[in-house]
Motif scaffolding. Structure first.
Motif, PDB file in Angstrom:
ATOM      1  N   MET A  96       0.826  -1.204   0.000  1.00 46.94           N
ATOM      2  CA  MET A  96       0.000   0.000   0.000  1.00 46.94           C
ATOM      3  C   MET A  96       0.861   1.256   0.000  1.00 46.94           C
ATOM      4  SD  MET A  96      -2.890   1.224   2.802  1.00 46.94           S
ATOM      5  CE  MET A  96      -1.673   1.587   4.083  1.00 46.94           C
ATOM      6  N   GLY A  97       2.010   1.202   0.676  1.00 49.98           N
ATOM      7  CA  GLY A  97       2.922   2.339   0.681  1.00 49.98           C
ATOM      8  C   GLY A  97       3.457   2.644  -0.702  1.00 49.98           C
ATOM      9  N   GLY A  98       3.705   1.601  -1.503  1.00 50.50           N
ATOM     10  CA  GLY A  98       4.114   1.813  -2.887  1.00 50.50           C
ATOM     11  C   GLY A  98       3.005   2.452  -3.700  1.00 50.50           C
ATOM     12  N   HIS A  99       1.792   2.008  -3.462  1.00 47.27           N
ATOM     13  CA  HIS A  99       0.603   2.579  -4.096  1.00 47.27           C
ATOM     14  C   HIS A  99       0.531   4.078  -3.801  1.00 47.27           C
ATOM     15  CE1 HIS A  99      -3.942   1.604  -4.895  1.00 47.27           C
ATOM     16  NE2 HIS A  99      -3.649   2.808  -5.328  1.00 47.27           N
ATOM     17  N   ILE A 100       0.717   4.439  -2.549  1.00 50.80           N
ATOM     18  CA  ILE A 100       0.705   5.843  -2.141  1.00 50.80           C
ATOM     19  C   ILE A 100       1.848   6.608  -2.809  1.00 50.80           C
ATOM     20  CG2 ILE A 100       1.065   7.389  -0.159  1.00 50.80           C
ATOM     21  CD1 ILE A 100      -0.371   5.175   1.538  1.00 50.80           C
ATOM     22  N   CYS A 101       3.029   5.983  -2.857  1.00 50.27           N
ATOM     23  CA  CYS A 101       4.198   6.644  -3.461  1.00 50.27           C
ATOM     24  C   CYS A 101       3.997   6.901  -4.953  1.00 50.27           C
ATOM     25  CB  CYS A 101       5.448   5.809  -3.232  1.00 50.27           C
ATOM     26  SG  CYS A 101       6.019   5.824  -1.516  1.00 50.27           S
ATOM     27  N   ILE A 102       3.276   6.026  -5.632  1.00 52.02           N
ATOM     28  CA  ILE A 102       2.957   6.269  -7.037  1.00 52.02           C
ATOM     29  C   ILE A 102       2.172   7.570  -7.174  1.00 52.02           C
ATOM     30  CG2 ILE A 102       1.546   5.461  -8.979  1.00 52.02           C
ATOM     31  CD1 ILE A 102       2.294   2.589  -8.107  1.00 52.02           C
ATOM     32  N   ARG A 103       1.197   7.757  -6.297  1.00 53.22           N
ATOM     33  CA  ARG A 103       0.388   8.979  -6.327  1.00 53.22           C
ATOM     34  C   ARG A 103       1.247  10.210  -6.008  1.00 53.22           C
ATOM     35  NH1 ARG A 103      -4.056   8.604  -9.274  1.00 53.22           N
ATOM     36  NH2 ARG A 103      -5.282   6.742  -8.802  1.00 53.22           N
ATOM     37  N   VAL A 104       2.169  10.087  -5.074  1.00 50.81           N
ATOM     38  CA  VAL A 104       3.045  11.212  -4.733  1.00 50.81           C
ATOM     39  C   VAL A 104       3.945  11.551  -5.923  1.00 50.81           C
ATOM     40  CG1 VAL A 104       4.901  12.023  -3.222  1.00 50.81           C
ATOM     41  CG2 VAL A 104       3.022  10.672  -2.264  1.00 50.81           C
ATOM     42  N   ALA A 105       4.565  10.535  -6.511  1.00 50.74           N
ATOM     43  CA  ALA A 105       5.505  10.768  -7.610  1.00 50.74           C
ATOM     44  C   ALA A 105       4.817  11.341  -8.840  1.00 50.74           C
ATOM     45  CB  ALA A 105       6.221   9.467  -7.964  1.00 50.74           C
ATOM     46  N   ALA A 106       3.590  10.893  -9.108  1.00 51.52           N
ATOM     47  CA  ALA A 106       2.860  11.394 -10.274  1.00 51.52           C
ATOM     48  C   ALA A 106       2.332  12.804 -10.041  1.00 51.52           C
ATOM     49  CB  ALA A 106       1.704  10.451 -10.607  1.00 51.52           C
ATOM     50  N   GLY A 107       1.939  13.100  -8.812  1.00 53.99           N
ATOM     51  CA  GLY A 107       1.330  14.399  -8.526  1.00 53.99           C
ATOM     52  C   GLY A 107       2.308  15.496  -8.162  1.00 53.99           C
ATOM     53  N   TYR A 108       3.506  15.109  -7.688  1.00 53.06           N
ATOM     54  CA  TYR A 108       4.486  16.092  -7.211  1.00 53.06           C
ATOM     55  C   TYR A 108       5.886  15.732  -7.734  1.00 53.06           C
ATOM     56  CZ  TYR A 108       0.454  16.550  -4.151  1.00 53.06           C
ATOM     57  OH  TYR A 108      -0.836  16.675  -3.678  1.00 53.06           O
ATOM     58  N   PRO A 109       6.035  15.669  -9.044  1.00 57.32           N
ATOM     59  CA  PRO A 109       7.287  15.161  -9.635  1.00 57.32           C
ATOM     60  C   PRO A 109       8.507  16.028  -9.353  1.00 57.32           C
ATOM     61  CG  PRO A 109       5.909  16.167 -11.324  1.00 57.32           C
ATOM     62  CD  PRO A 109       5.076  16.102 -10.080  1.00 57.32           C
ATOM     63  N   GLN A 110       8.304  17.289  -8.998  1.00 55.57           N
ATOM     64  CA  GLN A 110       9.431  18.201  -8.820  1.00 55.57           C
ATOM     65  C   GLN A 110      10.297  17.837  -7.616  1.00 55.57           C
ATOM     66  OE1 GLN A 110       6.248  18.871  -8.393  1.00 55.57           O
ATOM     67  NE2 GLN A 110       5.919  19.967  -6.456  1.00 55.57           N
ATOM     68  N   ARG A 111       9.774  17.037  -6.702  1.00 59.46           N
ATOM     69  CA  ARG A 111      10.538  16.693  -5.494  1.00 59.46           C
ATOM     70  C   ARG A 111      11.150  15.289  -5.542  1.00 59.46           C
ATOM     71  NH1 ARG A 111      10.161  20.321  -1.426  1.00 59.46           N
ATOM     72  NH2 ARG A 111       8.575  21.933  -1.701  1.00 59.46           N
ATOM     73  N   ILE A 112      10.655  14.426  -6.414  1.00 53.31           N
ATOM     74  CA  ILE A 112      11.058  13.014  -6.389  1.00 53.31           C
ATOM     75  C   ILE A 112      12.073  12.726  -7.487  1.00 53.31           C
ATOM     76  CG2 ILE A 112      10.240  10.643  -6.314  1.00 53.31           C
ATOM     77  CD1 ILE A 112       9.086  12.539  -4.147  1.00 53.31           C
ATOM     78  N   GLN A 113      13.272  12.325  -7.083  1.00 56.51           N
ATOM     79  CA  GLN A 113      14.317  11.977  -8.045  1.00 56.51           C
ATOM     80  C   GLN A 113      14.296  10.495  -8.376  1.00 56.51           C
ATOM     81  OE1 GLN A 113      18.337  12.753  -6.711  1.00 56.51           O
ATOM     82  NE2 GLN A 113      19.141  12.681  -8.791  1.00 56.51           N
ATOM     83  N   ASN A 114      14.172   9.668  -7.339  1.00 58.33           N
ATOM     84  CA  ASN A 114      14.149   8.208  -7.508  1.00 58.33           C
ATOM     85  C   ASN A 114      12.907   7.646  -6.829  1.00 58.33           C
ATOM     86  OD1 ASN A 114      16.942   7.998  -8.644  1.00 58.33           O
ATOM     87  ND2 ASN A 114      17.503   8.681  -6.582  1.00 58.33           N
ATOM     88  N   LEU A 115      12.294   6.676  -7.482  1.00 60.63           N
ATOM     89  CA  LEU A 115      11.103   6.013  -6.956  1.00 60.63           C
ATOM     90  C   LEU A 115      11.366   4.519  -6.922  1.00 60.63           C
ATOM     91  CD1 LEU A 115       8.058   6.141  -6.139  1.00 60.63           C
ATOM     92  CD2 LEU A 115       7.527   5.946  -8.586  1.00 60.63           C
ATOM     93  N   VAL A 116      11.171   3.900  -5.757  1.00 58.99           N
ATOM     94  CA  VAL A 116      11.338   2.451  -5.615  1.00 58.99           C
ATOM     95  C   VAL A 116      10.012   1.872  -5.137  1.00 58.99           C
ATOM     96  CG1 VAL A 116      12.632   0.570  -4.545  1.00 58.99           C
ATOM     97  CG2 VAL A 116      13.789   2.737  -5.066  1.00 58.99           C
ATOM     98  N   LEU A 117       9.412   1.040  -5.971  1.00 63.88           N
ATOM     99  CA  LEU A 117       8.110   0.447  -5.680  1.00 63.88           C
ATOM    100  C   LEU A 117       8.300  -1.017  -5.324  1.00 63.88           C
ATOM    101  CD1 LEU A 117       6.162   2.069  -8.652  1.00 63.88           C
ATOM    102  CD2 LEU A 117       6.289   2.858  -6.269  1.00 63.88           C
ATOM    103  N   VAL A 118       7.931  -1.381  -4.109  1.00 58.91           N
ATOM    104  CA  VAL A 118       8.198  -2.712  -3.571  1.00 58.91           C
ATOM    105  C   VAL A 118       6.875  -3.463  -3.426  1.00 58.91           C
ATOM    106  CG1 VAL A 118       9.342  -3.984  -1.720  1.00 58.91           C
ATOM    107  CG2 VAL A 118      10.098  -1.652  -2.278  1.00 58.91           C
ATOM    108  N   CYS A 119       6.630  -4.414  -4.321  1.00 58.21           N
ATOM    109  CA  CYS A 119       5.385  -5.190  -4.266  1.00 58.21           C
ATOM    110  C   CYS A 119       4.170  -4.277  -4.125  1.00 58.21           C
ATOM    111  CB  CYS A 119       5.426  -6.207  -3.130  1.00 58.21           C
ATOM    112  SG  CYS A 119       6.832  -7.339  -3.189  1.00 58.21           S
ATOM    113  N   ALA A 120       4.137  -3.208  -4.909  1.00 57.09           N
ATOM    114  CA  ALA A 120       3.111  -2.169  -4.774  1.00 57.09           C
ATOM    115  C   ALA A 120       1.743  -2.682  -5.210  1.00 57.09           C
ATOM    116  CB  ALA A 120       3.499  -0.941  -5.593  1.00 57.09           C
ATOM    117  N   SER A 121       0.707  -2.158  -4.563  1.00 61.29           N
ATOM    118  CA  SER A 121      -0.650  -2.683  -4.754  1.00 61.29           C
ATOM    119  C   SER A 121      -1.485  -1.938  -5.788  1.00 61.29           C
ATOM    120  CB  SER A 121      -1.398  -2.639  -3.412  1.00 61.29           C
ATOM    121  OG  SER A 121      -1.541  -1.289  -2.967  1.00 61.29           O
TER     122      SER A 121
END
Length: 245
Positions: free
Chosen positions: A95-120
């Protein structure tokens, strides 16, 4: 290690901080807590200032209502702004990966690297059917970690667990994956019984430039089942081969 609390509109986000270096933010999954990363922190904090979050309704924030995926993403984004964090490595499990997808897509200016671990984010199933897979998920994972899983689940309580599970199963991220601009690594356990490997492959194929790493013999909580290969994969991706040991 230090700890802090960020509050917005009466909702609190708890976090622990350790290490020095470029910022790395860890987001746990359903029924979890920031303590699920304890086998990873010694390696990750050698190169990074690591923030381990406890989402609303879980861990140190367990007395609160669990937020939806999108509400959690908005709260994390607000906290990142308040902390003035940039060039972040954002790591989320299940679920945390699911949330991180939303963060990375909505606020790309802050995220350099995204690691999705068994995301839902692409899981399509009923909450009931997902619950039926939980015993199998426990069996395929590290047995010594089962007490921590059960303890955190009990602390969160059935209402928060049901609220989170029902919400994440209704929230598909397929439409926002092409919007992700961060360098992306998708990490999956070969024996994941909750979010099957084919979904990990689809996730990696749907994000521009994403890489997929499958860790043999590991289950859904891959960073606990195989911490050394997981840590090496993450650090190699973020910092290069010299950092992975």
């Amino acid at each position: 290690m230090s700890s802090g609390v960020y509050e917005r509109s009466g909702v609190k986000l708890h976090y622990r901080v350790s290490g020095e270096g470029p910022p790395m933010v860890l987001v746990h999954g359903l029924s979890g807590s920031g303590r699920w990363w304890r086998r990873n922190l010694p390696a990750l904090t050698q190169h990074h200032r690591v923030y381990s979050l406890d989402l609303s309704g879980y861990g140190a924030a367990r007395r609160q209502r669990a937020l939806s995926v999108r509400e959690s993403a908005a709260l994390i984004a607000s906290w990142l702004e308040a902390e003035d964090l940039h060039n972040i490595t954002l790591i989320g499990h299940s679920m945390g990966g699911h949330i991180c997808i939303r963060v990375a897509a909505g606020y790309p200016q802050r995220i350099q690297n995204l690691v999705l671990v068994c995301a839902s984010g692409l899981l399509k199933a009923s909450a009931y059917r997902t619950a039926l897979n939980l015993p199998r998920a426990l069996i395929t994972g590290r047995k010594r970690f089962v007490p921590r899983i059960l303890t955190d689940a009990l602390l969160a309580g059935p209402l928060n667990l049901w609220r989170s599970a029902s919400d994440l199963l209704k929230d598909s991220v397929l439409d926002c994956l092409p919007q992700i601009t961060a360098r992306t690594l998708v990490v999956w356990g070969e024996r994941d019984a909750l979010v099957p490997l084919p979904l990990g492959k689809l996730l990696a194929e749907s994000i521009p430039g994403a890489h997929l790493t499958v860790i043999p013999h590991a289950g859904h909580v891959v960073m606990v089942d195989a911490p050394e290969p997981f840590n090496a994969a993450v650090l190699n991706f973020v910092d290069g081969p010299q950092a992975s040991g």
